[in-house]
Each structure stands twice: as structure tokens, then as C-alpha cells.
Design a protein around this motif. Structure first.
Motif, PDB file in Angstrom:
ATOM      1  N   ARG A  82       0.860  -1.180   0.000  1.00 37.81           N
ATOM      2  CA  ARG A  82       0.000   0.000   0.000  1.00 37.81           C
ATOM      3  C   ARG A  82       0.893   1.225   0.000  1.00 37.81           C
ATOM      4  O   ARG A  82       1.823   1.310   0.795  1.00 37.81           O
ATOM      5  CB  ARG A  82      -0.888   0.022   1.245  1.00 37.81           C
ATOM      6  N   THR A  83       0.618   2.140  -0.893  1.00 37.02           N
ATOM      7  CA  THR A  83       1.417   3.354  -0.960  1.00 37.02           C
ATOM      8  C   THR A  83       0.514   4.569  -0.852  1.00 37.02           C
ATOM      9  O   THR A  83      -0.648   4.528  -1.241  1.00 37.02           O
ATOM     10  CB  THR A  83       2.224   3.440  -2.273  1.00 37.02           C
ATOM     11  N   ARG A  84       1.079   5.625  -0.328  1.00 36.97           N
ATOM     12  CA  ARG A  84       0.391   6.917  -0.247  1.00 36.97           C
ATOM     13  C   ARG A  84       1.281   7.951  -0.898  1.00 36.97           C
ATOM     14  O   ARG A  84       2.495   7.912  -0.728  1.00 36.97           O
ATOM     15  CB  ARG A  84       0.169   7.324   1.207  1.00 36.97           C
ATOM     16  N   GLU A  85       0.681   8.852  -1.619  1.00 39.37           N
ATOM     17  CA  GLU A  85       1.482   9.920  -2.212  1.00 39.37           C
ATOM     18  C   GLU A  85       0.644  11.188  -2.329  1.00 39.37           C
ATOM     19  O   GLU A  85      -0.573  11.131  -2.497  1.00 39.37           O
ATOM     20  CB  GLU A  85       2.039   9.512  -3.572  1.00 39.37           C
ATOM     21  N   CYS A  86       1.328  12.291  -2.214  1.00 41.56           N
ATOM     22  CA  CYS A  86       0.711  13.598  -2.399  1.00 41.56           C
ATOM     23  C   CYS A  86       1.384  14.265  -3.582  1.00 41.56           C
ATOM     24  O   CYS A  86       2.605  14.280  -3.671  1.00 41.56           O
ATOM     25  CB  CYS A  86       0.893  14.473  -1.157  1.00 41.56           C
ATOM     26  N   ARG A  87       0.583  14.796  -4.455  1.00 37.71           N
ATOM     27  CA  ARG A  87       1.108  15.541  -5.586  1.00 37.71           C
ATOM     28  C   ARG A  87       0.688  16.991  -5.430  1.00 37.71           C
ATOM     29  O   ARG A  87      -0.476  17.288  -5.228  1.00 37.71           O
ATOM     30  CB  ARG A  87       0.586  14.971  -6.894  1.00 37.71           C
ATOM     31  N   PHE A  88       1.672  17.858  -5.516  1.00 38.28           N
ATOM     32  CA  PHE A  88       1.423  19.279  -5.350  1.00 38.28           C
ATOM     33  C   PHE A  88       1.324  19.930  -6.719  1.00 38.28           C
ATOM     34  O   PHE A  88       2.210  19.790  -7.546  1.00 38.28           O
ATOM     35  CB  PHE A  88       2.548  19.918  -4.533  1.00 38.28           C
ATOM     36  N   ILE A  89       0.228  20.625  -6.953  1.00 40.99           N
ATOM     37  CA  ILE A  89      -0.019  21.304  -8.218  1.00 40.99           C
ATOM     38  C   ILE A  89      -0.014  22.806  -7.941  1.00 40.99           C
ATOM     39  O   ILE A  89      -0.653  23.273  -6.996  1.00 40.99           O
ATOM     40  CB  ILE A  89      -1.364  20.856  -8.813  1.00 40.99           C
ATOM     41  N   ASN A  90       0.708  23.563  -8.749  1.00 41.23           N
ATOM     42  CA  ASN A  90       0.856  25.017  -8.558  1.00 41.23           C
ATOM     43  C   ASN A  90       1.442  25.325  -7.190  1.00 41.23           C
ATOM     44  O   ASN A  90       0.865  26.060  -6.386  1.00 41.23           O
ATOM     45  CB  ASN A  90      -0.468  25.755  -8.744  1.00 41.23           C
ATOM     46  N   GLY A  91       2.587  24.755  -6.892  1.00 43.02           N
ATOM     47  CA  GLY A  91       3.200  24.947  -5.580  1.00 43.02           C
ATOM     48  C   GLY A  91       2.438  24.159  -4.548  1.00 43.02           C
ATOM     49  O   GLY A  91       2.309  22.954  -4.646  1.00 43.02           O
ATOM     50  N   THR A  92       1.917  24.821  -3.547  1.00 39.83           N
ATOM     51  CA  THR A  92       1.090  24.151  -2.541  1.00 39.83           C
ATOM     52  C   THR A  92      -0.359  24.595  -2.634  1.00 39.83           C
ATOM     53  O   THR A  92      -1.131  24.377  -1.709  1.00 39.83           O
ATOM     54  CB  THR A  92       1.631  24.436  -1.127  1.00 39.83           C
ATOM     55  N   ARG A 148      -3.948   7.037  -2.647  1.00 36.98           N
ATOM     56  CA  ARG A 148      -3.576   5.835  -1.894  1.00 36.98           C
ATOM     57  C   ARG A 148      -3.778   4.652  -2.833  1.00 36.98           C
ATOM     58  O   ARG A 148      -4.860   4.430  -3.345  1.00 36.98           O
ATOM     59  CB  ARG A 148      -4.451   5.702  -0.654  1.00 36.98           C
ATOM     60  N   ARG A 149      -2.703   3.910  -3.065  1.00 35.03           N
ATOM     61  CA  ARG A 149      -2.742   2.803  -4.017  1.00 35.03           C
ATOM     62  C   ARG A 149      -2.601   1.473  -3.293  1.00 35.03           C
ATOM     63  O   ARG A 149      -1.816   1.349  -2.358  1.00 35.03           O
ATOM     64  CB  ARG A 149      -1.610   2.925  -5.031  1.00 35.03           C
ATOM     65  N   TYR A 150      -3.357   0.487  -3.743  1.00 30.48           N
ATOM     66  CA  TYR A 150      -3.302  -0.868  -3.211  1.00 30.48           C
ATOM     67  C   TYR A 150      -2.791  -1.786  -4.319  1.00 30.48           C
ATOM     68  O   TYR A 150      -3.393  -1.869  -5.389  1.00 30.48           O
ATOM     69  CB  TYR A 150      -4.682  -1.319  -2.747  1.00 30.48           C
ATOM     70  N   ILE A 151      -1.683  -2.482  -4.052  1.00 28.42           N
ATOM     71  CA  ILE A 151      -0.998  -3.278  -5.072  1.00 28.42           C
ATOM     72  C   ILE A 151      -0.838  -4.701  -4.553  1.00 28.42           C
ATOM     73  O   ILE A 151      -0.471  -4.917  -3.399  1.00 28.42           O
ATOM     74  CB  ILE A 151       0.379  -2.667  -5.391  1.00 28.42           C
ATOM     75  N   TYR A 152      -1.119  -5.662  -5.419  1.00 33.36           N
ATOM     76  CA  TYR A 152      -0.944  -7.074  -5.081  1.00 33.36           C
ATOM     77  C   TYR A 152      -0.177  -7.728  -6.221  1.00 33.36           C
ATOM     78  O   TYR A 152      -0.617  -7.698  -7.377  1.00 33.36           O
ATOM     79  CB  TYR A 152      -2.298  -7.754  -4.887  1.00 33.36           C
ATOM     80  N   ASN A 153       0.963  -8.323  -5.887  1.00 30.16           N
ATOM     81  CA  ASN A 153       1.830  -8.957  -6.886  1.00 30.16           C
ATOM     82  C   ASN A 153       2.154  -8.022  -8.051  1.00 30.16           C
ATOM     83  O   ASN A 153       2.013  -8.365  -9.214  1.00 30.16           O
ATOM     84  CB  ASN A 153       1.218 -10.257  -7.406  1.00 30.16           C
ATOM     85  N   ARG A 154       2.575  -6.815  -7.715  1.00 32.95           N
ATOM     86  CA  ARG A 154       3.003  -5.792  -8.665  1.00 32.95           C
ATOM     87  C   ARG A 154       1.906  -5.278  -9.585  1.00 32.95           C
ATOM     88  O   ARG A 154       2.181  -4.659 -10.596  1.00 32.95           O
ATOM     89  CB  ARG A 154       4.177  -6.295  -9.506  1.00 32.95           C
ATOM     90  N   LYS A 155       0.663  -5.551  -9.259  1.00 33.39           N
ATOM     91  CA  LYS A 155      -0.457  -5.049 -10.051  1.00 33.39           C
ATOM     92  C   LYS A 155      -1.395  -4.260  -9.149  1.00 33.39           C
ATOM     93  O   LYS A 155      -1.839  -4.754  -8.123  1.00 33.39           O
ATOM     94  CB  LYS A 155      -1.219  -6.191 -10.708  1.00 33.39           C
ATOM     95  N   GLN A 156      -1.694  -3.048  -9.535  1.00 32.58           N
ATOM     96  CA  GLN A 156      -2.608  -2.226  -8.753  1.00 32.58           C
ATOM     97  C   GLN A 156      -4.031  -2.728  -8.952  1.00 32.58           C
ATOM     98  O   GLN A 156      -4.468  -2.947 -10.076  1.00 32.58           O
ATOM     99  CB  GLN A 156      -2.508  -0.778  -9.215  1.00 32.58           C
TER     100      GLN A 156
END
Length: 72
Positions: A6-16, A23-31
Motif C-alpha cells: 500500500r502506498t500513499r502519495e501527495c502531488r502538489f499542483i501550482n506549488g502548494t 492511496r494505491r493498493y498493489i498485489y503482486n506488482r499489479k494495482q
């Protein structure tokens, strides 16, 4: 060997100015499922992920926690 991740990421657009939380859920390298703050709910990428996404979307506490993660 089976692997779940499970991964979490934040992407900032136009600065902040605009933040996109994913939040991505991956099993055996496949989301199989992800939460996207722009959509505001879980989305499944395959039939198994769609079933789990429907289950998670039916629980308001999980959705509220993930929607609030954008602010933190």
C-alpha cells in the motif's frame, strides 16, 4: 511468494495551492484499487478491486479519513 503493498502519495499542483492525495493498493506488482482525492472515493482497476472498492466506499469512516488526509 505473494506480496501486498500500500502506498500513499501527495502531488502538489501550482506549488502548494492544490494538493492531490492518492492511496494505491498493489498485489503482486499489479494495482487493484486506489483512492484519489480528486474523485473522492475508491476506484477498482480489475473485477476483484471493484468489489473491494464498493465495500470501502460503503463505509463512511474510511472515506472521511482518506478525504481528510488531503488537509494534513
Amino acid at each position: 511468494v505473494f506480496q501486498e503493498m500500500r502506498t500513499r502519495e501527495c502531488r502538489f499542483i501550482n506549488g502548494t495551492e492544490k494538493v492531490r492525495f492518492m492511496r494505491r493498493y498493489i498485489y503482486n506488482r499489479k494495482q487493484y484499487m486506489m483512492f484519489d482525492s480528486d474523485v473522492g472515493m475508491f476506484v477498482g482497476d480489475n473485477p476483484c478491486g471493484e468489489t473491494q472498492a464498493r465495500c470501502c466506499n460503503g463505509i463512511p469512516e474510511i472515506l472521511d479519513d482518506n478525504r481528510a488526509a488531503v488537509d494534513t
